[in-house]
Write a protein that holds these residues in place. Sequence first.
Motif, PDB file in Angstrom:
ATOM      1  N   ALA A  99       0.823  -1.212   0.000  1.00  0.00           N
ATOM      2  CA  ALA A  99       0.000   0.000   0.000  1.00  0.00           C
ATOM      3  C   ALA A  99       0.855   1.259   0.000  1.00  0.00           C
ATOM      4  O   ALA A  99       0.543   2.243  -0.675  1.00  0.00           O
ATOM      5  N   TRP A 100       1.976   1.210   0.751  1.00  0.00           N
ATOM      6  CA  TRP A 100       2.805   2.418   0.828  1.00  0.00           C
ATOM      7  C   TRP A 100       3.374   2.793  -0.529  1.00  0.00           C
ATOM      8  O   TRP A 100       3.578   3.962  -0.833  1.00  0.00           O
ATOM      9  N   LEU A 101       3.613   1.777  -1.389  1.00  0.00           N
ATOM     10  CA  LEU A 101       4.144   2.049  -2.715  1.00  0.00           C
ATOM     11  C   LEU A 101       3.061   2.595  -3.636  1.00  0.00           C
ATOM     12  O   LEU A 101       3.299   3.507  -4.437  1.00  0.00           O
ATOM     13  N   ARG A 102       1.835   2.089  -3.498  1.00  0.00           N
ATOM     14  CA  ARG A 102       0.741   2.557  -4.341  1.00  0.00           C
ATOM     15  C   ARG A 102       0.417   4.024  -4.078  1.00  0.00           C
ATOM     16  O   ARG A 102       0.027   4.752  -4.989  1.00  0.00           O
ATOM     17  N   TRP A 103       0.540   4.432  -2.823  1.00  0.00           N
ATOM     18  CA  TRP A 103       0.153   5.806  -2.448  1.00  0.00           C
ATOM     19  C   TRP A 103       1.345   6.758  -2.379  1.00  0.00           C
ATOM     20  O   TRP A 103       1.197   7.897  -1.937  1.00  0.00           O
ATOM     21  N   LEU A 104       2.513   6.316  -2.820  1.00  0.00           N
ATOM     22  CA  LEU A 104       3.696   7.160  -2.727  1.00  0.00           C
ATOM     23  C   LEU A 104       3.550   8.498  -3.461  1.00  0.00           C
ATOM     24  O   LEU A 104       3.988   9.532  -2.945  1.00  0.00           O
ATOM     25  N   PRO A 105       2.957   8.551  -4.666  1.00  0.00           N
ATOM     26  CA  PRO A 105       2.810   9.862  -5.321  1.00  0.00           C
ATOM     27  C   PRO A 105       2.018  10.859  -4.483  1.00  0.00           C
ATOM     28  O   PRO A 105       2.381  12.035  -4.394  1.00  0.00           O
ATOM     29  N   GLU A 106       0.904  10.402  -3.870  1.00  0.00           N
ATOM     30  CA  GLU A 106       0.107  11.292  -3.034  1.00  0.00           C
ATOM     31  C   GLU A 106       0.896  11.749  -1.806  1.00  0.00           C
ATOM     32  O   GLU A 106       0.811  12.912  -1.392  1.00  0.00           O
ATOM     33  N   ASP A 107       1.673  10.821  -1.232  1.00  0.00           N
ATOM     34  CA  ASP A 107       2.479  11.194  -0.063  1.00  0.00           C
ATOM     35  C   ASP A 107       3.515  12.256  -0.435  1.00  0.00           C
ATOM     36  O   ASP A 107       3.720  13.232   0.289  1.00  0.00           O
ATOM     37  N   LEU A 108       4.170  12.063  -1.577  1.00  0.00           N
ATOM     38  CA  LEU A 108       5.176  13.030  -2.016  1.00  0.00           C
ATOM     39  C   LEU A 108       4.543  14.395  -2.289  1.00  0.00           C
ATOM     40  O   LEU A 108       5.095  15.440  -1.922  1.00  0.00           O
ATOM     41  N   ALA A 109       3.375  14.373  -2.929  1.00  0.00           N
ATOM     42  CA  ALA A 109       2.696  15.633  -3.224  1.00  0.00           C
ATOM     43  C   ALA A 109       2.291  16.350  -1.953  1.00  0.00           C
ATOM     44  O   ALA A 109       2.411  17.576  -1.844  1.00  0.00           O
ATOM     45  N   PHE A 110       1.805  15.602  -0.948  1.00  0.00           N
ATOM     46  CA  PHE A 110       1.357  16.217   0.298  1.00  0.00           C
ATOM     47  C   PHE A 110       2.529  16.800   1.084  1.00  0.00           C
ATOM     48  O   PHE A 110       2.461  17.932   1.582  1.00  0.00           O
ATOM     49  N   VAL A 111       3.621  16.043   1.175  1.00  0.00           N
ATOM     50  CA  VAL A 111       4.796  16.554   1.876  1.00  0.00           C
ATOM     51  C   VAL A 111       5.350  17.765   1.139  1.00  0.00           C
ATOM     52  O   VAL A 111       5.779  18.752   1.756  1.00  0.00           O
ATOM     53  N   GLY A 112       5.330  17.726  -0.192  1.00  0.00           N
ATOM     54  CA  GLY A 112       5.765  18.882  -0.956  1.00  0.00           C
ATOM     55  C   GLY A 112       4.911  20.106  -0.681  1.00  0.00           C
ATOM     56  O   GLY A 112       5.423  21.231  -0.575  1.00  0.00           O
ATOM     57  N   GLN A 113       3.617  19.893  -0.534  1.00  0.00           N
ATOM     58  CA  GLN A 113       2.716  21.002  -0.213  1.00  0.00           C
ATOM     59  C   GLN A 113       3.038  21.589   1.159  1.00  0.00           C
ATOM     60  O   GLN A 113       3.062  22.814   1.337  1.00  0.00           O
ATOM     61  N   LEU A 114       3.308  20.725   2.135  1.00  0.00           N
ATOM     62  CA  LEU A 114       3.645  21.205   3.476  1.00  0.00           C
ATOM     63  C   LEU A 114       4.951  21.999   3.466  1.00  0.00           C
ATOM     64  O   LEU A 114       5.066  23.042   4.114  1.00  0.00           O
ATOM     65  N   LEU A 115       5.938  21.495   2.726  1.00  0.00           N
ATOM     66  CA  LEU A 115       7.204  22.224   2.616  1.00  0.00           C
ATOM     67  C   LEU A 115       6.989  23.578   1.961  1.00  0.00           C
ATOM     68  O   LEU A 115       7.561  24.594   2.380  1.00  0.00           O
ATOM     69  N   TYR A 116       6.154  23.606   0.947  1.00  0.00           N
ATOM     70  CA  TYR A 116       5.856  24.859   0.251  1.00  0.00           C
ATOM     71  C   TYR A 116       5.197  25.860   1.195  1.00  0.00           C
ATOM     72  O   TYR A 116       5.555  27.045   1.220  1.00  0.00           O
ATOM     73  N   LEU A 117       4.233  25.401   1.998  1.00  0.00           N
ATOM     74  CA  LEU A 117       3.548  26.293   2.934  1.00  0.00           C
ATOM     75  C   LEU A 117       4.505  26.858   3.962  1.00  0.00           C
ATOM     76  O   LEU A 117       4.429  28.029   4.332  1.00  0.00           O
ATOM     77  N   ASN A 118       5.418  26.024   4.443  1.00  0.00           N
ATOM     78  CA  ASN A 118       6.336  26.476   5.481  1.00  0.00           C
ATOM     79  C   ASN A 118       7.393  27.428   4.942  1.00  0.00           C
ATOM     80  O   ASN A 118       7.893  28.279   5.672  1.00  0.00           O
ATOM     81  N   VAL A 119       7.725  27.299   3.662  1.00  0.00           N
ATOM     82  CA  VAL A 119       8.747  28.167   3.085  1.00  0.00           C
ATOM     83  C   VAL A 119       8.127  29.438   2.517  1.00  0.00           C
ATOM     84  O   VAL A 119       8.624  30.550   2.734  1.00  0.00           O
ATOM     85  N   ALA A 120       7.004  29.287   1.803  1.00  0.00           N
ATOM     86  CA  ALA A 120       6.432  30.414   1.061  1.00  0.00           C
ATOM     87  C   ALA A 120       5.533  31.302   1.905  1.00  0.00           C
ATOM     88  O   ALA A 120       5.331  32.462   1.568  1.00  0.00           O
ATOM     89  N   HIS A 121       4.970  30.765   2.989  1.00  0.00           N
ATOM     90  CA  HIS A 121       4.014  31.541   3.772  1.00  0.00           C
ATOM     91  C   HIS A 121       4.587  31.797   5.157  1.00  0.00           C
ATOM     92  O   HIS A 121       4.302  31.081   6.115  1.00  0.00           O
ATOM     93  N   LYS A 122       5.402  32.824   5.244  1.00  0.00           N
ATOM     94  CA  LYS A 122       5.970  33.194   6.526  1.00  0.00           C
ATOM     95  C   LYS A 122       4.880  33.785   7.413  1.00  0.00           C
ATOM     96  O   LYS A 122       4.101  34.631   6.979  1.00  0.00           O
ATOM     97  N   THR A 123       4.802  33.340   8.648  1.00  0.00           N
ATOM     98  CA  THR A 123       3.762  33.807   9.549  1.00  0.00           C
ATOM     99  C   THR A 123       4.167  35.096  10.233  1.00  0.00           C
ATOM    100  O   THR A 123       5.343  35.397  10.412  1.00  0.00           O
TER     101      THR A 123
END
Length: 454
Positions: free
Chosen positions: A52-76
């Motif tokens: 299962a972890w291999l089947r959902w790897l693209p979604e996991d990568l996309a989600f982690v990428g989104q979190l990294l983007y939020l933390n870098v691009a949206h300074k609080t």
Amino acid sequence: MGLQGPALLVLLAPAMLWLLPWPGLWLGVLAMLGLPWLLRRLPKALARRFPAWLRWLPEDLAFVGQLLYLNVAHKTSASFVDMLEERARDQPGRLLVVDASSGRQVSLGEMERRSCQVARAMGAVLRGTVGLKEGDVAALFFLGPQGISALTLWFGLSKLGCQVAWISPHIRGAPLLHAVCSAGSCILVADPELQEAVETILPELTAKGVRCFYLSSTSPTKGVEPLKDLIERASSDPVPRQIRAGVTNKTRALYIYTSGTTGLPKPVIFNHHRILFTSLTLRTCRVSQNDVVYTALPLYHAAALLACIMGCLELGCTCVLAPKFSASRFWDDCRKYQVTVIQYIGEILRYLCNTPARPCDREHRVRLAIGNGLRQEVWKEFLQRFGPIRIFELYGSTEGNIGFINFIGHMGAIGKSSPLLKVCGVPLHPHTLGFPLAPRTVHPPDGGGKQGYW
């Protein structure tokens, strides 16, 4: 964000070429990344043979990428009040809140001006009548129809550097007295409709030195002062940032109470950092600036106040605030205000499914539903009846120590575990699967603080 498949590989390929000196190795890595994308296009019976972890790897990568983007691009900002001032300065005419019961609308600019009036009427340094200063705690005790007024008070008090305790209007007697005093409140501002509840505990509050106010022009209760006219007469000039010079993102800002099912309600501390991080929930669930968000949840809950109201402030979108949930009026409100995102909790979606079917059930613009507590059978029935609405099922609690989000949209599940998320092991966002969150403190009955991990 949400990049998947070939697009993700194209973006990652240059990084692989730069980081990995051996062509064979980076080609192997790209092949591993491309394999899950290919698996998703295989027949289900064949795809299930892979982990299962291999089947959902693209979604996991996309989600982690989104979190990294939020933390870098949206300074609080340093505080959520700073964020209000920035948004109001940039887009003063942008609609922030709509009251679904009265139709009252408040823009960012108006919210800023009225909160400045609150601060000037109540601030000691600004020669306000109430005399509050940085670090003081004020308790708010309001019914749902007064939501916009309560929000104005919250922002105004926070401009002074005050901490605010949001108290449920449904508690009475000893639990109410405990809620006010356990947060260390020096004043209580109440809805005049809650006169009876206030009068019950007024002698004890007076003995403890807690000043009481009604948000009205007159007061029918001896010992409770009217506050509305003081605010209306105050200037709406901007409040100097120096008034709250000691406030940082680690400063206490807000108290949200536990339900009290295992004893008296306990105030849970939210600092400015945690409020600002929680405000990214809507952005994480792919809400945009052009969306209109509808919530019928009470503002004394973190789901409505922080994830929804603060999320709309952070994005610059509009929140339609219903004073209470009504299954019969829900979709009419959504059509009237052209709602595109709804917030739910518990059995709200089941109540909607239990209403009589109508020909206009699918005549709406709702595209996202964000919340928690949705059972699989209700999930399926809701989509069949009301159309293809993307559901983001979350899990979290005010006093809990972890959060989950079902970012893949798998029906009937809160979330899933992933080796990728476990390997990351850093607190990227309040709703990251399996991640420890920001430090939190819960007040025990004796008024002290007990440190834990939120």
